[in-house]
Scaffold this motif. Structure first.
Motif, PDB file in Angstrom:
ATOM      1  N   SER A 105       0.846  -1.193   0.000  1.00 27.68           N
ATOM      2  CA  SER A 105       0.000   0.000   0.000  1.00 27.68           C
ATOM      3  C   SER A 105       0.878   1.239   0.000  1.00 27.68           C
ATOM      4  N   LEU A 106       1.082   1.869   1.138  1.00 35.59           N
ATOM      5  CA  LEU A 106       1.939   3.044   1.253  1.00 35.59           C
ATOM      6  C   LEU A 106       3.391   2.585   1.333  1.00 35.59           C
ATOM      7  N   LEU A 107       4.179   2.913   0.315  1.00 36.46           N
ATOM      8  CA  LEU A 107       5.595   2.562   0.283  1.00 36.46           C
ATOM      9  C   LEU A 107       6.431   3.780   0.641  1.00 36.46           C
ATOM     10  N   ILE A 108       7.717   3.620   0.667  1.00 36.55           N
ATOM     11  CA  ILE A 108       8.590   4.746   0.955  1.00 36.55           C
ATOM     12  C   ILE A 108       8.746   5.574  -0.318  1.00 36.55           C
ATOM     13  N   GLY A 109       8.078   6.718  -0.337  1.00 41.35           N
ATOM     14  CA  GLY A 109       8.135   7.607  -1.482  1.00 41.35           C
ATOM     15  C   GLY A 109       7.292   7.190  -2.665  1.00 41.35           C
ATOM     16  N   SER A 110       6.460   6.163  -2.494  1.00 47.63           N
ATOM     17  CA  SER A 110       5.688   5.646  -3.612  1.00 47.63           C
ATOM     18  C   SER A 110       4.497   4.862  -3.075  1.00 47.63           C
ATOM     19  N   VAL A 111       3.885   4.086  -3.960  1.00 47.79           N
ATOM     20  CA  VAL A 111       2.824   3.157  -3.576  1.00 47.79           C
ATOM     21  C   VAL A 111       2.995   1.879  -4.403  1.00 47.79           C
ATOM     22  N   GLY A 112       2.337   0.820  -3.987  1.00 51.66           N
ATOM     23  CA  GLY A 112       2.337  -0.397  -4.777  1.00 51.66           C
ATOM     24  C   GLY A 112       1.526  -0.210  -6.049  1.00 51.66           C
ATOM     25  N   ARG A 113       1.954  -0.858  -7.115  1.00 51.64           N
ATOM     26  CA  ARG A 113       1.276  -0.675  -8.398  1.00 51.64           C
ATOM     27  C   ARG A 113      -0.092  -1.347  -8.384  1.00 51.64           C
ATOM     28  N   PRO A 114      -1.066  -0.786  -9.104  1.00 52.74           N
ATOM     29  CA  PRO A 114      -2.437  -1.289  -9.071  1.00 52.74           C
ATOM     30  C   PRO A 114      -2.815  -2.144 -10.276  1.00 52.74           C
ATOM     31  N   ASP A 115      -1.852  -2.505 -11.109  1.00 54.31           N
ATOM     32  CA  ASP A 115      -2.163  -3.136 -12.397  1.00 54.31           C
ATOM     33  C   ASP A 115      -1.790  -4.609 -12.471  1.00 54.31           C
ATOM     34  N   LEU A 116      -1.615  -5.267 -11.318  1.00 59.23           N
ATOM     35  CA  LEU A 116      -1.150  -6.647 -11.332  1.00 59.23           C
ATOM     36  C   LEU A 116      -2.267  -7.672 -11.199  1.00 59.23           C
ATOM     37  N   VAL A 117      -3.484  -7.230 -10.999  1.00 67.04           N
ATOM     38  CA  VAL A 117      -4.584  -8.159 -10.738  1.00 67.04           C
ATOM     39  C   VAL A 117      -5.396  -8.419 -11.996  1.00 67.04           C
ATOM     40  N   GLU A 118      -5.913  -7.349 -12.582  1.00 67.91           N
ATOM     41  CA  GLU A 118      -6.809  -7.457 -13.739  1.00 67.91           C
ATOM     42  C   GLU A 118      -6.841  -6.088 -14.421  1.00 67.91           C
ATOM     43  N   PRO A 119      -6.520  -6.019 -15.720  1.00 71.94           N
ATOM     44  CA  PRO A 119      -6.458  -4.716 -16.397  1.00 71.94           C
ATOM     45  C   PRO A 119      -7.708  -3.869 -16.230  1.00 71.94           C
ATOM     46  N   ARG A 120      -8.871  -4.507 -16.211  1.00 68.69           N
ATOM     47  CA  ARG A 120     -10.116  -3.737 -16.100  1.00 68.69           C
ATOM     48  C   ARG A 120     -10.270  -3.091 -14.729  1.00 68.69           C
ATOM     49  N   LEU A 121      -9.504  -3.555 -13.747  1.00 71.79           N
ATOM     50  CA  LEU A 121      -9.599  -3.005 -12.390  1.00 71.79           C
ATOM     51  C   LEU A 121      -8.553  -1.946 -12.110  1.00 71.79           C
ATOM     52  N   THR A 122      -7.614  -1.729 -13.030  1.00 70.42           N
ATOM     53  CA  THR A 122      -6.441  -0.923 -12.722  1.00 70.42           C
ATOM     54  C   THR A 122      -6.787   0.491 -12.279  1.00 70.42           C
ATOM     55  N   GLU A 123      -7.635   1.201 -13.032  1.00 65.00           N
ATOM     56  CA  GLU A 123      -7.925   2.585 -12.638  1.00 65.00           C
ATOM     57  C   GLU A 123      -8.678   2.621 -11.314  1.00 65.00           C
ATOM     58  N   ARG A 124      -9.624   1.709 -11.129  1.00 58.79           N
ATOM     59  CA  ARG A 124     -10.355   1.684  -9.854  1.00 58.79           C
ATOM     60  C   ARG A 124      -9.408   1.429  -8.693  1.00 58.79           C
ATOM     61  N   LEU A 125      -8.483   0.484  -8.871  1.00 59.59           N
ATOM     62  CA  LEU A 125      -7.541   0.174  -7.797  1.00 59.59           C
ATOM     63  C   LEU A 125      -6.583   1.333  -7.555  1.00 59.59           C
TER      64      LEU A 125
END
Length: 458
Positions: A135-155
């Motif tokens: 989730s909250l990383l140091i200076g960044s966040v975890g990427r949201p596009d590893l589960v399902e492309p259709r969910l990427t923007e929502r995630l």
């Protein structure tokens, strides 16, 4: 008094955490090779009473199920994760008692995955550390596009909300302890630093400074390539990984190495790129044991293809075997220790190819030599500029695009030399004349090579 120990897995850019008090502890996001975790707990003199997963991981195989089985610990897994084994389903607000005065509170933080859950360590009811996973990383966040492309923007939008939730509800002095982000491809960008707090992230992390629309736009535009082996990690973790077997592989002689190569199996030489270029088994691939072995070998190899390891020492084989097990390459088919003289059949000379620096490439171009320059950096790196006339084939695409490499001697480069060495070994094994450029990309301009770019971005 609480403690938190960091267990680093440098090759994958990940961290696990052992935390607790005088007698009992929890392990958050354990690695596959759990002997390290058990040893760390033994050094502390604590009993592992809980094992907590922040999410079903996409970048490595977890050791959580086996660790919980061996220690009798409660296995905490987010309730929303679809898994095939018995576990303690964890929902937002659930509290897991640890040691006297210590407890672990679950905080729903969707974004990296839909079910992602952070855990806040509380001492006498006061938050002292947040295990933020992806989730909250140091200076960044975890990427949201590893589960399902259709969910990427929502995630991505949920990731923004989750980071703000943590920042709003936790005091500035609370330690931020992520799993990903230290070179991991699970990070949406490479932030800096090894330690952080909620206050430090408020001051420096873009997710906490940007409105959601700006954040999502920039996050999605900056996402890097996804290693191909990630597609196998989630299913392995959801199904329940088997215990890891780190016993020594069977030894192979020169004849067996030749047979395995002839059968289309992968023979992987773990030596330095300098030693490999000077002499190696024809057809072998060079993945340095001191490089990002697990990431790049797992990324490039056809999944399930048998692997034979070649190394200068048994210790290097053991190191490689441990790293590969972390990404689901569990058992080498065989291994051999020594040098190319021990690995090639009688009467066969080891293969070799030259190494060079960018100044050598510039000189070869001035002489009008028949050569092709292949840039194996990733798209995002290439966008920052490239050598004029070079062909771009990212390393992870090279095995299936070898036929696209133009005629002539191939001079192959990356940003620093490691990936160029891998690419050179792939090209050499395919029968191409190759020169591995073992140099930092910054030296290309100093050598007088004409550069193009960077590419404008929208």
């Amino acid at each position: 008094m609480f403690f938190v120990d960091i267990l680093e897995t440098e090759g994958l850019g990940n961290r696990s955490h052992l935390a607790g008090g005088a007698e009992r502890a929890v392990v958050v996001d354990p690695p596959r090779d759990i002997d390290r975790v058990i040893a760390a707990a033994a050094r502390r003199g604590v009993r592992i009473v809980a094992v907590a997963e922040t999410h079903v991981h996409n970048d490595y195989v977890t050791g959580g199920l086996e660790l919980a089985r061996l220690t009798g610990a409660r296995y905490l897994v987010p309730a929303g994760a679809e898994v095939a084994y018995a576990r303690v389903p964890v929902a937002d607000g659930d509290v897991e008692p640890l040691d006297e005065g210590l407890a672990l509170r679950a905080v729903a933080t969707p974004g990296h995955t839909p079910h992602h859950t952070a855990y806040v360590l509380e001492e006498a009811g006061r938050p002292v550390a947040a295990f933020t996973g992806g989730s909250l990383l140091i200076g960044s966040v975890g990427r949201p596009d590893l589960v399902e492309p259709r969910l990427t923007e929502r995630l991505a939008r949920e990731q923004h909300a989750s980071a703000h939730r943590l920042a709003h509800h936790l005091a500035d002095e609370v330690a931020v302890l992520p799993t990903h982000g230290f070179g991991s491809f699970c990070s949406s960008s490479q932030g800096g630093g090894d330690r952080s707090t909620i206050g430090a992230e408020k001051a420096s992390n873009p997710v906490l400074a940007q409105d959601v629309d700006t954040f999502v736009k920039e996050l999605l535009a900056g996402l890097d390539d996804v290693p191909a082996y990630y597609a196998h990690m989630g299913p392995a973790n959801a199904g329940g990984p088997a215990p890891v077997d780190l016993t020594a592989p069977r030894r192979a002689d020169a004849d067996e190495i030749a047979r395995r190569l002839a059968a289309g199996e992968w023979v992987v030489d773990l030596r330095s790129r300098v030693a490999f270029a000077a002499g190696h088994v024809a057809g072998a691939f060079n993945f340095e044991v001191d490089g990002q072995l697990a990431t790049y070998l797992a990324w490039l190899i056809p999944w399930g293809r048998p692997v034979t390891l070649l190394a200068e020492s048994a210790e290097d084989v053991r190191r490689a075997q441990r790293e590969l097990a972390r990404v689901g390459i569990d058992r080498p088919a065989a291994a051999a220790v020594g040098s190319p003289a021990d690995w090639v059949e009688e009467g066969v000379r080891p293969a070799s190819f030259p190494r060079a620096v960018f100044a050598d490439l510039a000189a070869a171009r001035r002489r009008g030599e028949d050569l092709t320059v292949v840039d194996v950096r990733r798209d995002g790196e290439r966008a920052g500029g490239w050598i004029e006339g070079s062909v771009h084939i990212p390393l992870h695409q090279l095995p299936r695009r070898l036929a696209e490499v133009p005629a002539g001697t191939v001079w192959v480069h990356c940003a620093g030399g490691m990936r160029a060495a891998i690419a050179a070994s792939l090209l050499d094994a395919s029968g191409r004349a190759v020169v591995a450029v073992d140099d930092g990309y910054g030296a290309a301009a100093d050598a007088g090579l004409a550069l193009v770019g960077p590419t404008p971005r929208d």
